[in-house]
Write a protein that holds these residues in place. Structure first.
Motif, PDB file in Angstrom:
ATOM      1  N   THR A 193     -23.576  61.066  30.102  1.00  0.00           N
ATOM      2  CA  THR A 193     -23.473  62.414  29.545  1.00  0.00           C
ATOM      3  C   THR A 193     -24.697  63.221  29.947  1.00  0.00           C
ATOM      4  OG1 THR A 193     -24.674  61.908  27.519  1.00  0.00           O
ATOM      5  CG2 THR A 193     -22.314  61.468  27.501  1.00  0.00           C
ATOM      6  N   ALA A 200     -29.422  54.202  26.233  1.00  0.00           N
ATOM      7  CA  ALA A 200     -28.886  54.678  24.964  1.00  0.00           C
ATOM      8  C   ALA A 200     -29.701  55.881  24.510  1.00  0.00           C
ATOM      9  CB  ALA A 200     -28.961  53.569  23.919  1.00  0.00           C
ATOM     10  N   LYS A 201     -29.011  56.845  23.898  1.00  0.00           N
ATOM     11  CA  LYS A 201     -29.676  58.044  23.382  1.00  0.00           C
ATOM     12  C   LYS A 201     -29.400  58.144  21.893  1.00  0.00           C
ATOM     13  CE  LYS A 201     -28.041  60.139  27.372  1.00  0.00           C
ATOM     14  NZ  LYS A 201     -27.537  61.316  28.050  1.00  0.00           N
ATOM     15  N   GLY A 202     -30.232  58.869  21.206  1.00  0.00           N
ATOM     16  CA  GLY A 202     -30.193  58.900  19.737  1.00  0.00           C
ATOM     17  C   GLY A 202     -31.250  57.916  19.284  1.00  0.00           C
ATOM     18  N   THR A 203     -30.864  56.654  19.138  1.00  0.00           N
ATOM     19  CA  THR A 203     -31.843  55.570  19.054  1.00  0.00           C
ATOM     20  C   THR A 203     -32.035  55.129  20.502  1.00  0.00           C
ATOM     21  OG1 THR A 203     -31.054  54.897  16.877  1.00  0.00           O
ATOM     22  CG2 THR A 203     -32.367  53.298  18.098  1.00  0.00           C
ATOM     23  N   TYR A 204     -33.090  55.651  21.125  1.00  0.00           N
ATOM     24  CA  TYR A 204     -33.290  55.467  22.560  1.00  0.00           C
ATOM     25  C   TYR A 204     -33.572  54.014  22.898  1.00  0.00           C
ATOM     26  CZ  TYR A 204     -33.441  60.480  22.552  1.00  0.00           C
ATOM     27  OH  TYR A 204     -33.103  61.795  22.387  1.00  0.00           O
ATOM     28  N   HIS A 262     -29.696  63.879  23.186  1.00  0.00           N
ATOM     29  CA  HIS A 262     -29.862  63.114  21.951  1.00  0.00           C
ATOM     30  C   HIS A 262     -28.661  62.273  21.551  1.00  0.00           C
ATOM     31  CE1 HIS A 262     -33.663  65.068  21.410  1.00  0.00           C
ATOM     32  NE2 HIS A 262     -33.085  66.257  21.516  1.00  0.00           N
ATOM     33  N   GLU A 263     -27.644  62.204  22.405  1.00  0.00           N
ATOM     34  CA  GLU A 263     -26.488  61.372  22.089  1.00  0.00           C
ATOM     35  C   GLU A 263     -25.841  60.898  23.371  1.00  0.00           C
ATOM     36  OE1 GLU A 263     -23.939  63.945  19.871  1.00  0.00           O
ATOM     37  OE2 GLU A 263     -23.222  64.977  21.657  1.00  0.00           O
ATOM     38  N   SER A 287     -38.076  52.238  24.826  1.00  0.00           N
ATOM     39  CA  SER A 287     -37.089  52.099  23.758  1.00  0.00           C
ATOM     40  C   SER A 287     -37.699  52.369  22.393  1.00  0.00           C
ATOM     41  CB  SER A 287     -36.498  50.676  23.776  1.00  0.00           C
ATOM     42  OG  SER A 287     -35.898  50.409  25.024  1.00  0.00           O
ATOM     43  N   ASP A 288     -36.892  52.898  21.512  1.00  0.00           N
ATOM     44  CA  ASP A 288     -37.261  53.108  20.127  1.00  0.00           C
ATOM     45  C   ASP A 288     -37.523  51.739  19.479  1.00  0.00           C
ATOM     46  OD1 ASP A 288     -36.210  53.337  17.120  1.00  0.00           O
ATOM     47  OD2 ASP A 288     -36.800  55.351  17.793  1.00  0.00           O
ATOM     48  N   TYR A 292     -24.625  57.751  26.212  1.00  0.00           N
ATOM     49  CA  TYR A 292     -25.096  56.553  26.890  1.00  0.00           C
ATOM     50  C   TYR A 292     -24.935  56.781  28.397  1.00  0.00           C
ATOM     51  CZ  TYR A 292     -25.960  51.533  27.415  1.00  0.00           C
ATOM     52  OH  TYR A 292     -26.503  50.308  27.725  1.00  0.00           O
TER      53      TYR A 292
END
Length: 177
Positions: free
Chosen positions: A94, A163-167, A98-99, A21-22, A101
């Motif tokens: 998805t 979660a993607k983007g903020t992983y 980068h986006e 995780s980020d 969930y």
């Protein structure tokens, strides 16, 4: 490594795995995860063949009464696999990097045959997927345009949210199951 988050009496224990995780990520909440399970249209079902090879196929699924439900033809490979090994994973999400969930639901597929449990589920399929997915409950299953289908319920044992983007990777554990 993991950080448990507070939960309600009925919610699973949610743990953010910091290894994947980020630093800014937070554990996902169960209510938002259920919303994703309710709205997802396509799931990928993984079962195990008799020779232990995986079998993966897309299915439609409905979240109802704290479980995912899917149906399949009695002679289909996934149904044959479930007779020998009821352990499954259902995934949805998805294909973007980068986006979005992604979700992985692990549990045991239990066949439903009781008309009182199947009737509301048949209505839920039609409400979610439209008239093309209307079923009549008969002989311990669904009867629709494609013929007879057996119905399975999967109560989650573990759910992974990605979660993607903020992983962030959240694991939801159902301690009472």
């Amino acid at each position: 490594m993991t950080e448990p988050t507070p939960r309600s009496a009925n919610a699973p224990l949610a743990e953010l795995d910091r290894r994947y995780s980020d630093p800014a990520a937070e554990a996902s909440d169960w209510a938002g995860t259920v919303d994703r399970l309710v709205s997802a249209e396509v799931f990928w079902l993984t079962t195990v063949r008799p020779d232990h090879r995986p079998h993966v196929t897309p299915v439609l699924a409905v979240w109802l009464d704290d479980a995912l439900h899917f149906c399949t033809g009695a002679d289909e490979r996934k149904n044959k696999n479930l007779r020998d090994n009821p352990e499954v994973a259902l995934t949805t999400g998805t294909n973007a990097l980068h986006e979005g969930y992604d979700l992985v639901v692990e549990g045991t597929a239990v066949r439903l045959t009781d008309a009182e449990r199947l009737a509301p589920l048949a209505r839920a399929y039609t409400a979610k997927y439209g008239e093309m997915w209307s079923f009549t409950v008969r002989d311990g299953g669904f009867v629709g345009q494609g013929g007879f289908a057996v119905v399975y319920r999967v109560e989650p044992r573990t759910v992974f949210g990605f979660a993607k983007g903020t992983y962030g990777q959240t694991r939801f554990r159902f301690t009472g199951r």
